[in-house]
Design an enzyme around this catalytic site. Structure first.
Site, mmCIF file in Angstrom:
data_model
loop_
_atom_site.group_PDB
_atom_site.id
_atom_site.type_symbol
_atom_site.label_atom_id
_atom_site.label_comp_id
_atom_site.label_asym_id
_atom_site.label_seq_id
_atom_site.Cartn_x
_atom_site.Cartn_y
_atom_site.Cartn_z
ATOM 1 N N SER A 19 12.764 -35.649 29.946
ATOM 2 C CA SER A 19 13.305 -34.271 30.219
ATOM 3 C C SER A 19 14.245 -34.321 31.475
ATOM 4 O O SER A 19 15.011 -34.845 31.448
ATOM 5 C CB SER A 19 11.725 -33.491 30.175
ATOM 6 N N ARG A 67 5.460 -19.720 31.129
ATOM 7 C CA ARG A 67 4.886 -20.968 30.779
ATOM 8 C C ARG A 67 4.575 -20.962 29.277
ATOM 9 O O ARG A 67 4.788 -22.080 28.492
ATOM 10 C CB ARG A 67 3.586 -21.344 31.363
ATOM 11 N N ASP A 117 11.341 -33.678 18.385
ATOM 12 C CA ASP A 117 11.853 -32.955 19.569
ATOM 13 C C ASP A 117 12.931 -32.077 19.371
ATOM 14 O O ASP A 117 14.036 -32.544 19.039
ATOM 15 C CB ASP A 117 12.154 -33.905 20.624
ATOM 16 N N HIS A 163 8.814 -32.229 21.906
ATOM 17 C CA HIS A 163 9.241 -32.602 23.271
ATOM 18 C C HIS A 163 8.160 -33.538 23.982
ATOM 19 O O HIS A 163 8.286 -34.496 24.657
ATOM 20 C CB HIS A 163 9.747 -31.584 24.011
ATOM 21 N N ASP A 164 6.836 -32.949 23.946
ATOM 22 C CA ASP A 164 5.780 -33.542 24.667
ATOM 23 C C ASP A 164 5.471 -34.779 24.318
ATOM 24 O O ASP A 164 4.690 -35.436 24.890
ATOM 25 C CB ASP A 164 4.409 -32.552 24.425
#
Lengths: 382, 212
Positions: free
Chosen positions: A150, A220, A316, A349-350
């Site tokens: 990232s 967040r 992602d 993405h994680d």
């Protein structure tokens, strides 16, 4: 966070100040970092980990604030992909962060007050220049590898561009060479949420004894959605209700996904600083590696001898495969030594933070190959 | 036989016969790009025994991941789309083994290979092999064989050609054939040279080394 944080701290910039992209000079600043494993006699086995937006230097140990396992504990440790029996792993808290390295929540020595919004706006390149000063301090001229996912991956790209001779292998993961309009848009939502919180006080909340918890939590929550794939969210939560048989006809967290996001938001504010969030997201938005090289990304890597391994994940959509592929094309254009793998995963993405065996296998294989070329000893037992 | 020889011996036996012929055409310590490198068998062989600086392109994710896990430098990509990004004369050899027939634009891929590399090495199944001809002539069905193990409706081979076709294309594009071999169904190699009529009939597959 009143307890002293574990790990190392060093004050840099006395002799040669760090000149930031915005023009400001930092002549005395702290960098907090953590290390795992041992530096060998030849100083050739160091791996630098660049952490992402909300990461920190506590890569492979319980987090001092949350008590949770380190964010890359699956990757870093004895016998793991970043094998601390073989490699000396260093992870500094990035410039602008909030875990000990200079950032908006630290005291400005000139005024004796927290920097707040008087902290200079920083860039990804500034983060990397500060890391290079840390490497000078540690006596590490050449890094065996630099890696990160990232925004960490953006730092890896900057390392390869700014200090090609110091980077033997570069592993940027799930990243991009510039922020797209959509990337900037999501970050702007987060920043607006923070700044709309009355407890933000124009960035001066420390002086008011307040913290913009609600704004930071919303930031967040919005960001967290971008870290997951639609499929993963749907499979995990669907339309399931949270501890109730029917909807409440109100605005409570009826759905499990709401409850989950609220939890993500509320636990995040305990360990993160709202102004840091503004500064680091801004640095990512300003990131456009090609810009410094006449708009041609390939020129950033001209003549590079670094061995690259790029990895992206199929689900992602924050830094999709296509963005990673652009980096690959730029590296191909200068005939660089590059590997590129797209890992099949539903975790969005994680994925780079999770237990993804294929990702770990490819990463380890690349590092083993690079280690052989670097003349580092093989894994024990081989 | 010492350990090193044994290792060499087993590795030499391990690669496909056409890959061995390709490997024999490559000078040690050269720069090599293997287009459609599969699981990296040839690249690994060339890296180990010819000490080449090798790179690969592979379409399948499993192939790419297998290659990188073996320490090879390979990108997930498509020859039709990704060759255009490489600079001129970046490699000594660009290899395309049993992949040409699956390309959308084989002539463009060949053109890029000769632009990127000083030499190109191409292997492909010969569609004019006598058994292929016979299958079609007598059976009246699209040929299937060990080298073309697909049905007409699911084959990735969309641009099959004969040895004669390939030689004609090279001539048209101005590429010189430095070496050419045909392999019969037992894997025995023969120089094609002037005997192109025989090679086109008896060769099940062919390997070409091209220069400009």
């Amino acid at each position: 966070m009143s307890q002293p944080l574990p790990g190392y701290r060093v004050r840099l910039g006395h002799e040669t100040p760090l000149r930031l992209d915005c023009g400001v000079e930092l002549s005395d600043f702290t960098v907090a970092y953590q290390t795992y494993g041992r530096l060998n006699a030849a100083r050739s086995n160091a791996i630098l980990i660049c952490h992402a937006l909300t990461g920190d230097q506590y890569v492979a140990e319980p987090h001092p604030v949350t008590g949770k396992e380190g964010w890359w504990h699956m990757m870093v440790g004895p016998g793991k992909v970043l094998d601390t029996d073989r490699y000396f792993v260093v992870c500094p808290n990035i410039l602008g962060g909030c875990m000990g390295t200079i950032g908006p929540k630290e005291i400005n020595p000139a005024t004796g007050k927290p920097w707040g919004l008087t902290f200079p706006v920083i860039s990804i390149a500034d983060m990397v220049r500060a890391q290079a000063m840390l490497m000078d301090h540690l006596g590490i001229d050449n890094l065996f590898a630099v890696t990160g996912g990232s925004i960490g991956g953006m730092q890896v790209l900057e390392w390869a561009a700014l200090y090609p001779a110091r980077v033997f292998a570069a592993v940027p993961i799930a990243t991009a060479a510039h922020h797209t309009a959509q990337n900037i848009a999501f970050h702007e939502v987060g920043r607006q949420a923070i700044m709309a919180d009355p407890d933000w006080h124009g960035g001066d909340y420390q002086a008011h004894g307040a913290r913009p918890h609600r704004g930071l939590a919303v930031a967040r929550m919005a960001a967290h959605i971008t870290y997951l794939s639609e499929k993963a969210l749907q499979e995990k939560f669907g339309r399931k209700l949270q501890n109730r048989a029917a909807v409440s006809w109100g605005f409570d967290a009826d759905f499990q996904v709401e409850s989950y996001l609220r939890h993500q938001g509320s636990t995040f504010v305990d360990r993160f600083d709202a102004n840091s969030y503004l500064y680091i997201t801004r640095a990512a938005d300003y990131f456009d590696l090609a810009e410094r090289y006449g708009g041609v990304l390939a020129h950033a890597f001209r003549g590079t001898a670094t061995r690259f391994c790029l990895m992206s994940f199929t689900s992602d959509w924050l830094y999709p495969t296509e963005e990673n592929r652009k980096i690959m094309h730029a590296l191909n254009a200068v005939a660089a030594n590059v590997s590129f793998a797209e890992i099949v995963s539903d975790n969005g993405h994680d994925s780079f933070l999770l237990d993804e065996p294929e990702f770990h296998r490819v990463f380890e294989g690349f590092l083993d190959g690079a280690a052989e070329h670097r003349g580092l000893p093989r894994k024990s037992g081989q | 036989m010492n350990a090193a020889d044994r290792e060499r011996h087993s590795a030499e036996r391990a690669i496909r016969v056409d890959l061995q012929l390709i490997a024999d055409m490559i000078e040690p310590s050269s720069r090599v790009l293997d287009v459609g490198c599969g699981d990296g068998a040839l690249l690994e062989y060339l890296t180990t025994f010819k000490h080449v600086d090798g790179r690969g392109i592979e379409l399948s994710t499993t192939g790419v991941n297998a290659c990188i896990s073996r320490g090879l430098s390979v990108i997930q990509g498509d020859a039709d789309a990704d060759l255009k990004n490489y600079p001129d004369a970046a490699f000594d050899y660009v290899i395309l083994s049993h992949t040409l027939q699956a390309m959308v634009a084989p002539h463009e891929v060949l053109g890029h290979m000769m632009r990127i590399g000083r030499r190109a090495i191409v292997s492909f199944p010969n569609f004019a092999f006598w058994r292929v001809r016979l299958d079609f002539l007598l059976g009246g069905r699209m040929p299937e064989s060990d080298l073309m193990p697909y049905h007409w409706y699911d084959t990735p081979n969309i641009h099959l050609c004969s040895i004669k076709d390939f030689v004609a294309l090279c001539g048209k594009m101005g590429f010189r054939v430095e070496r050419s071999l045909s392999l019969d169904s037992t894997g025995r190699a023969r120089r094609i040279g002037a005997g192109i009529f025989t090679a086109n009939l008896l060769g099940e597959q062919a390997v070409f080394l091209l220069t400009k």
